[in-house]
Design an enzyme around this catalytic site. Structure first.
Site, PDB file in Angstrom:
ATOM      1  CG  ASP A   9       3.157   4.713  -1.943  1.00  0.00           C
ATOM      2  OD1 ASP A   9       2.386   4.157  -2.726  1.00  0.00           O
ATOM      3  OD2 ASP A   9       2.771   5.370  -0.939  1.00  0.00           O
ATOM      4  CG  LEU A  10       0.949   8.789  -6.435  1.00  0.00           C
ATOM      5  CD1 LEU A  10       1.898   9.717  -7.189  1.00  0.00           C
ATOM      6  CD2 LEU A  10      -0.244   8.452  -7.327  1.00  0.00           C
ATOM      7  CG  ASP A  11      -2.228   7.638  -3.392  1.00  0.00           C
ATOM      8  OD1 ASP A  11      -2.407   8.679  -4.024  1.00  0.00           O
ATOM      9  OD2 ASP A  11      -2.668   6.533  -3.765  1.00  0.00           O
ATOM     10  CB  THR A  17      -3.417  11.615  -2.894  1.00  0.00           C
ATOM     11  OG1 THR A  17      -2.161  10.939  -2.994  1.00  0.00           O
ATOM     12  CG2 THR A  17      -3.563  12.591  -4.033  1.00  0.00           C
ATOM     13  CE  LYS A  45      -1.948   7.363   6.200  1.00  0.00           C
ATOM     14  NZ  LYS A  45      -0.957   8.058   7.029  1.00  0.00           N
ATOM     15  NE  ARG A  49     -10.739   2.342  -6.391  1.00  0.00           N
ATOM     16  CZ  ARG A  49     -10.864   2.631  -7.682  1.00  0.00           C
ATOM     17  NH1 ARG A  49     -12.011   2.399  -8.287  1.00  0.00           N
ATOM     18  NH2 ARG A  49      -9.864   3.150  -8.367  1.00  0.00           N
ATOM     19  CB  SER A 114       1.171   3.757  -6.930  1.00  0.00           C
ATOM     20  OG  SER A 114      -0.126   4.057  -6.464  1.00  0.00           O
ATOM     21  CB  ALA A 115      -1.923   0.109  -4.081  1.00  0.00           C
ATOM     22  CB  SER A 116      -3.526   4.574  -6.708  1.00  0.00           C
ATOM     23  OG  SER A 116      -4.562   5.309  -7.330  1.00  0.00           O
ATOM     24  CE  LYS A 145       2.479  -0.358  -2.800  1.00  0.00           C
ATOM     25  NZ  LYS A 145       2.601   1.104  -2.727  1.00  0.00           N
ATOM     26  CD  GLU A 169       4.687   2.090   0.419  1.00  0.00           C
ATOM     27  OE1 GLU A 169       3.960   2.746   1.185  1.00  0.00           O
ATOM     28  OE2 GLU A 169       4.260   1.611  -0.629  1.00  0.00           O
ATOM     29  CG  ASP A 170       2.234   6.832   2.763  1.00  0.00           C
ATOM     30  OD1 ASP A 170       2.311   5.981   1.845  1.00  0.00           O
ATOM     31  OD2 ASP A 170       1.162   7.364   3.090  1.00  0.00           O
TER      32      ASP A 170
END
Ligand code: BG6
Ligand code: MG
Length: 218
Positions: A9-11, A17, A45, A49, A114-116, A145, A169-170
């Site tokens: 995952d990214l963020d 971020t 999280k 969006r 990532s979801a972003s 997700k 994942e966070d």
């Protein structure tokens, strides 16, 4: 030689971020007179969006027109983009680079999951774009997700069976997505929050190369 697909995952996993997403949503919610707690923020999280704004409006028991909804999403993203505009390598979270280098030296395929929709821009900013064999983000999937789509697409891109993939994942929603995909889930954060994960580490400094080697050979 054993191989596993490693999906990041990214963020909140690669870069810090998650705090910028929080600040931007908080300002937006404040402007609508809707408050939300830290616990509720955990539910945002990893979530897209659109779904994040839907949740905030639900918490505030607020109904708005489609036009206003679009305008609020744009407002949130504008503030978020302001926050990330100055990002550089210094915002890569501790030991992420060590883990990425270790996986590369062990010839393990690596993907972003990532979801972003801002993920590619962020990877460019922190100079990690070329560290991934595949990049799957919010522009590549239709289901967010906790739906497993983003990770299943990443596994496909890496040409790895989902059961041979490991996800970092966070977010609660992200851990659930990894579990639904049949992958090994590794939570990065607090055990109380990420208890559904197969393993939890507070951050990558706690994760040894030996542990990663065990995952590869599992
Ligand atoms: C996830 C974040 O990675 O991406 C969420 O954890 C965010 O907080 C989601 O809502 C979508 O991001 P973006 O950049 O497309 O608004
Ligand atoms: Mg995250």
């Amino acid at each position: 030689m054993n191989k596993k697909g490693f999906i990041f995952d990214l963020d909140g996993v690669i870069v810090d971020t998650a705090k910028y997403h929080y600040l931007a949503w908080k300002d937006l919610a404040d402007s609508l007179g809707i408050g939300f707690s830290e616990k509720q923020n955990e539910q945002l999280k990893g979530v897209s969006r659109v779904l994040s704004l839907q949740k905030i409006l639900e918490w505030g028991d607020m109904k708005i027109s489609d036009e206003k909804f679009e305008a609020l999403m744009a407002q949130k993203n504008k503030e978020y983009l302001d926050h990330i505009s100055h990002m550089n390598e210094t915002e890569i979270l501790p030991d992420v680079s060590r883990v990425l280098s270790f996986l590369k030296s062990a010839n393990q395929p690596i993907s972003l999951g990532s979801a972003s929709k801002n993920a590619r821009a962020i990877l460019e900013k922190v100079n990690l774009f070329d560290s991934f064999n595949a990049i799957v983000d919010g522009t590549n999937v239709t289901k967010g997700k906790p739906n497993p789509e983003v990770f299943l697409v990443a596994a496909k891109e890496l040409e790895m069976e989902p059961t041979k993939c490991i996800v970092f994942e966070d977010a609660v929603a992200g851990v659930q997505a990894a579990n639904s995909a049949g992958m090994i889930s590794i939570g990065i954060g607090k055990t109380e929050v990420l208890f559904e994960a197969d393993y939890v580490f507070s951050d990558f400094t706690e994760m040894s190369n030996e542990f990663i080697e065990e995952l590869i050979n599992k």
